[in-house]
Motif scaffolding. Structure first.
Motif, PDB file in Angstrom:
ATOM      1  N   ARG A  45       2.775   3.283 -30.786  1.00 34.46           N
ATOM      2  CA  ARG A  45       1.492   3.133 -31.481  1.00 34.46           C
ATOM      3  C   ARG A  45       0.693   2.008 -30.849  1.00 34.46           C
ATOM      4  N   ASP A  46      -0.563   1.860 -31.257  1.00 38.99           N
ATOM      5  CA  ASP A  46      -1.396   0.812 -30.665  1.00 38.99           C
ATOM      6  C   ASP A  46      -1.524  -0.410 -31.568  1.00 38.99           C
ATOM      7  N   ALA A  47      -0.822  -0.386 -32.709  1.00 36.77           N
ATOM      8  CA  ALA A  47      -0.922  -1.512 -33.633  1.00 36.77           C
ATOM      9  C   ALA A  47       0.410  -1.724 -34.352  1.00 36.77           C
ATOM     10  N   PHE A  48       0.722  -2.986 -34.596  1.00 37.99           N
ATOM     11  CA  PHE A  48       1.875  -3.354 -35.415  1.00 37.99           C
ATOM     12  C   PHE A  48       1.609  -2.926 -36.855  1.00 37.99           C
ATOM     13  N   HIS A  49       2.621  -2.351 -37.499  1.00 33.81           N
ATOM     14  CA  HIS A  49       2.503  -1.948 -38.896  1.00 33.81           C
ATOM     15  C   HIS A  49       3.324  -2.896 -39.761  1.00 33.81           C
ATOM     16  N   HIS A  50       2.632  -3.644 -40.592  1.00 33.52           N
ATOM     17  CA  HIS A  50       3.310  -4.527 -41.552  1.00 33.52           C
ATOM     18  C   HIS A  50       3.759  -3.642 -42.718  1.00 33.52           C
ATOM     19  N   ASN A  51       4.870  -2.909 -42.492  1.00 33.82           N
ATOM     20  CA  ASN A  51       5.228  -1.885 -43.484  1.00 33.82           C
ATOM     21  C   ASN A  51       5.812  -2.454 -44.775  1.00 33.82           C
ATOM     22  N   VAL A  52       6.004  -3.762 -44.816  1.00 29.74           N
ATOM     23  CA  VAL A  52       6.376  -4.411 -46.084  1.00 29.74           C
ATOM     24  C   VAL A  52       5.284  -4.153 -47.126  1.00 29.74           C
ATOM     25  N   ALA A  53       4.040  -3.953 -46.646  1.00 27.94           N
ATOM     26  CA  ALA A  53       2.906  -3.723 -47.546  1.00 27.94           C
ATOM     27  C   ALA A  53       2.469  -2.258 -47.589  1.00 27.94           C
ATOM     28  N   ALA A  54       3.277  -1.361 -47.003  1.00 29.66           N
ATOM     29  CA  ALA A  54       2.880   0.049 -46.920  1.00 29.66           C
ATOM     30  C   ALA A  54       2.719   0.693 -48.301  1.00 29.66           C
ATOM     31  N   LEU A  55       3.548   0.291 -49.250  1.00 28.05           N
ATOM     32  CA  LEU A  55       3.493   0.924 -50.565  1.00 28.05           C
ATOM     33  C   LEU A  55       2.248   0.492 -51.338  1.00 28.05           C
ATOM     34  N   ARG A  56       1.828  -0.754 -51.162  1.00 27.59           N
ATOM     35  CA  ARG A  56       0.564  -1.210 -51.763  1.00 27.59           C
ATOM     36  C   ARG A  56      -0.608  -0.446 -51.140  1.00 27.59           C
ATOM     37  N   ALA A  57      -0.524  -0.229 -49.826  1.00 28.75           N
ATOM     38  CA  ALA A  57      -1.576   0.526 -49.125  1.00 28.75           C
ATOM     39  C   ALA A  57      -1.636   1.974 -49.595  1.00 28.75           C
ATOM     40  N   SER A  58      -0.562   2.453 -50.219  1.00 28.73           N
ATOM     41  CA  SER A  58      -0.500   3.827 -50.711  1.00 28.73           C
ATOM     42  C   SER A  58      -1.200   4.013 -52.056  1.00 28.73           C
ATOM     43  N   VAL A  59      -1.458   2.904 -52.737  1.00 34.42           N
ATOM     44  CA  VAL A  59      -2.035   3.016 -54.089  1.00 34.42           C
ATOM     45  C   VAL A  59      -3.366   2.291 -54.241  1.00 34.42           C
ATOM     46  N   GLN A  60      -3.649   1.356 -53.339  1.00 37.83           N
ATOM     47  CA  GLN A  60      -4.849   0.527 -53.494  1.00 37.83           C
ATOM     48  C   GLN A  60      -5.873   0.853 -52.402  1.00 37.83           C
ATOM     49  N   PRO A  61      -7.039   1.380 -52.766  1.00 38.21           N
ATOM     50  CA  PRO A  61      -8.046   1.724 -51.755  1.00 38.21           C
ATOM     51  C   PRO A  61      -8.440   0.500 -50.927  1.00 38.21           C
ATOM     52  N   GLY A  62      -8.594   0.700 -49.627  1.00 35.44           N
ATOM     53  CA  GLY A  62      -9.057  -0.370 -48.743  1.00 35.44           C
ATOM     54  C   GLY A  62      -7.994  -1.342 -48.289  1.00 35.44           C
ATOM     55  N   PHE A  63      -6.770  -1.198 -48.797  1.00 37.28           N
ATOM     56  CA  PHE A  63      -5.712  -2.168 -48.477  1.00 37.28           C
ATOM     57  C   PHE A  63      -5.071  -1.901 -47.122  1.00 37.28           C
ATOM     58  N   ALA A  64      -5.023  -0.639 -46.718  1.00 37.17           N
ATOM     59  CA  ALA A  64      -4.277  -0.260 -45.507  1.00 37.17           C
ATOM     60  C   ALA A  64      -4.765  -0.982 -44.259  1.00 37.17           C
ATOM     61  N   ARG A  65      -6.064  -1.267 -44.164  1.00 30.98           N
ATOM     62  CA  ARG A  65      -6.585  -1.900 -42.938  1.00 30.98           C
ATOM     63  C   ARG A  65      -5.997  -3.289 -42.724  1.00 30.98           C
ATOM     64  N   ARG A  66      -5.474  -3.897 -43.778  1.00 32.03           N
ATOM     65  CA  ARG A  66      -4.842  -5.210 -43.632  1.00 32.03           C
ATOM     66  C   ARG A  66      -3.417  -5.098 -43.109  1.00 32.03           C
ATOM     67  N   THR A  67      -2.864  -3.868 -43.078  1.00 34.53           N
ATOM     68  CA  THR A  67      -1.453  -3.690 -42.730  1.00 34.53           C
ATOM     69  C   THR A  67      -1.228  -3.271 -41.276  1.00 34.53           C
ATOM     70  N   PHE A  68      -2.303  -3.034 -40.520  1.00 31.73           N
ATOM     71  CA  PHE A  68      -2.189  -2.667 -39.107  1.00 31.73           C
ATOM     72  C   PHE A  68      -2.881  -3.725 -38.245  1.00 31.73           C
ATOM     73  N   ILE A  69      -2.161  -4.238 -37.240  1.00 36.97           N
ATOM     74  CA  ILE A  69      -2.666  -5.327 -36.400  1.00 36.97           C
ATOM     75  C   ILE A  69      -2.550  -4.908 -34.936  1.00 36.97           C
ATOM     76  N   PRO A  70      -3.675  -4.729 -34.219  1.00 37.63           N
ATOM     77  CA  PRO A  70      -3.631  -4.210 -32.835  1.00 37.63           C
ATOM     78  C   PRO A  70      -2.793  -5.101 -31.905  1.00 37.63           C
ATOM     79  N   TYR A  71      -1.912  -4.461 -31.125  1.00 34.40           N
ATOM     80  CA  TYR A  71      -1.059  -5.200 -30.183  1.00 34.40           C
ATOM     81  C   TYR A  71      -1.859  -5.818 -29.039  1.00 34.40           C
ATOM     82  N   ALA A  72      -2.788  -5.058 -28.480  1.00 32.93           N
ATOM     83  CA  ALA A  72      -3.459  -5.487 -27.240  1.00 32.93           C
ATOM     84  C   ALA A  72      -4.218  -6.796 -27.426  1.00 32.93           C
TER      85      ALA A  72
END
Length: 375
Positions: A45-72
């Motif tokens: 993938r092109d971004a690190f996934h902070h999957n500790v927060a994946a479940l919050r991103a599944s229920v809270q709109p707008g949260f997912a963008r905080r859980t992916f951090i581009p590697y490059a």
């Protein structure tokens, strides 16, 4: 950001390849970067996934963008996006899908575990696509009147709590094949606390039961009044089913090359220095290392430190560092306002876990590690 710091003489001719950009991978890459090593971090993938927060991103709109951090942005030219299909241990090179070859003097394998969405997102996709996938899933959760979570391990417990916290009006049922909830490594009193929090939040528990017709059911998509049957004769209807079972070691990148060093579950057998058995220049870090402890981001980062230190020590003729498992530290976020867990084997008060983990799920830590600003 891709340029290397000037390397000491002992690092001349050294190139470390890190396969997998999860918690262990980024910890290893940052230590290599600060230590002046020549290195390449590879992830599909092109971004690190902070999957500790994946479940919050599944229920809270707008949260997912905080859980992916581009590697490059963090690693520049030291990051290569691709999928490793083979490791040639004789020629000391990794081969990527499409034929690209990257030489290594030392190899750190951090391939992690594979599992069901939304707890894991193990898919070749841009991080914008990944974020949208979570946003689409939030809409499924919002549209459901009733949700069934299958699996009462730590992920299932956290998933049920997140849904019920965000949408208290929804009917949420958790089915678990065992009686006790959460991770068996946790203290019995902490596992009991997890059950108590779910009951307090209004989650219905069906314990000691297995779903019989799982293969016939649609997961992660609204389908009104699906009928679910268990081996205890229970029958229930639900609008949305989320599976939180079936985590497995992601061994595809190395299984054919290290067949003699594989544990039964696909993890790599390692010695006390985290070197793969029979391969002194290869280290396994995180979930893919056959170490008897819970599979956690916290442990992966500790492994990474040992592996990088041992590469440095081996080059300078110093004694290698040993990795020792300690008493279990594990915190479960039970929605943003509650949590259970233990530190170094001692049970923590719920409010402390809520304060320390549940509020922002340690996102600040990953953004700091990646030297980027959280949106």
């Amino acid at each position: 950001m891709g340029s290397q710091a000037s390397s000491p003489a002992s690092l001349q001719g050294v190139h470390v390849v890190v396969v997998g950009g999860g918690f262990g991978g980024i910890a290893a890459a940052q230590q290599l970067k600060s230590g002046g090593f020549s290195f390449t971090l590879i992830d599909m993938r092109d971004a690190f996934h902070h999957n500790v927060a994946a479940l919050r991103a599944s229920v809270q709109p707008g949260f997912a963008r905080r859980t992916f951090i581009p590697y490059a942005e963090t690693f520049g030219d030291n990051f290569v996006q691709g999928q490793v299909v083979q490791v040639d241990t004789d020629a000391q090179k990794v081969i990527l899908e499409g034929g690209q070859v990257i030489q290594y003097s030392h190899l750190i394998l951090c391939t992690g575990t594979d599992g069901a969405f939304p707890g894991k997102f193990i898919t070749i996709a841009s991080y914008q696509t990944a974020i949208q996938t979570y946003e689409d899933f939030v809409k499924q959760v919002q549209a459901a009147d009733s949700v069934l979570v299958i699996g009462g391990g730590s992920t299932g417990v956290e998933m049920a709590a997140e849904i019920k916290t965000e949408y208290p009006e929804k009917k949420v049922v958790l089915i678990h094949s065992r009686i006790a909830l959460a991770d068996p490594e946790l203290l019995p009193s902490v596992r009991q606390d997890a059950k108590l929090v779910l009951v307090e939040k209004g989650v219905e528990l069906l314990l000691g039961q297995k779903v019989l017709n799982l293969s016939e059911l649609q997961l992660n998509v609204i389908s009104r009044n699906m009928v679910v049957s268990t081996d205890r004769g229970t029958s229930l209807t639900t609008d949305l089913i989320i599976s939180c079972v079936g985590l497995k070691i992601n061994s595809a990148a190395y299984a054919s090359s290290f067949s003699g060093s594989l544990a039964e579950n696909g993890a790599l057998k390692v010695n006390e220095h985290l070197q793969v058995e029979g391969h002194s220049h290869v280290y396994a870090v995180g979930d893919c290392a056959d170490v008897k402890e819970p599979k956690m981001a916290y442990h992966a980062a500790l492994h990474a430190k040992v592996a990088v230190n041992n590469i440095r020590n081996s080059l300078s003729g110093k004694a290698l560092t040993s990795y020792r498992t300690g008493n279990v530290t594990m915190l479960l976020a039970m929605g943003h306002n509650d949590g259970v867990g233990q530190f170094n084997g001692f049970k923590l008060p719920r409010f402390l876990v809520a304060l320390g983990k549940s509020r922002d799920l340690l996102l600040w830590k990953s953004w700091r590690e990646m030297e980027q600003k959280q949106p």
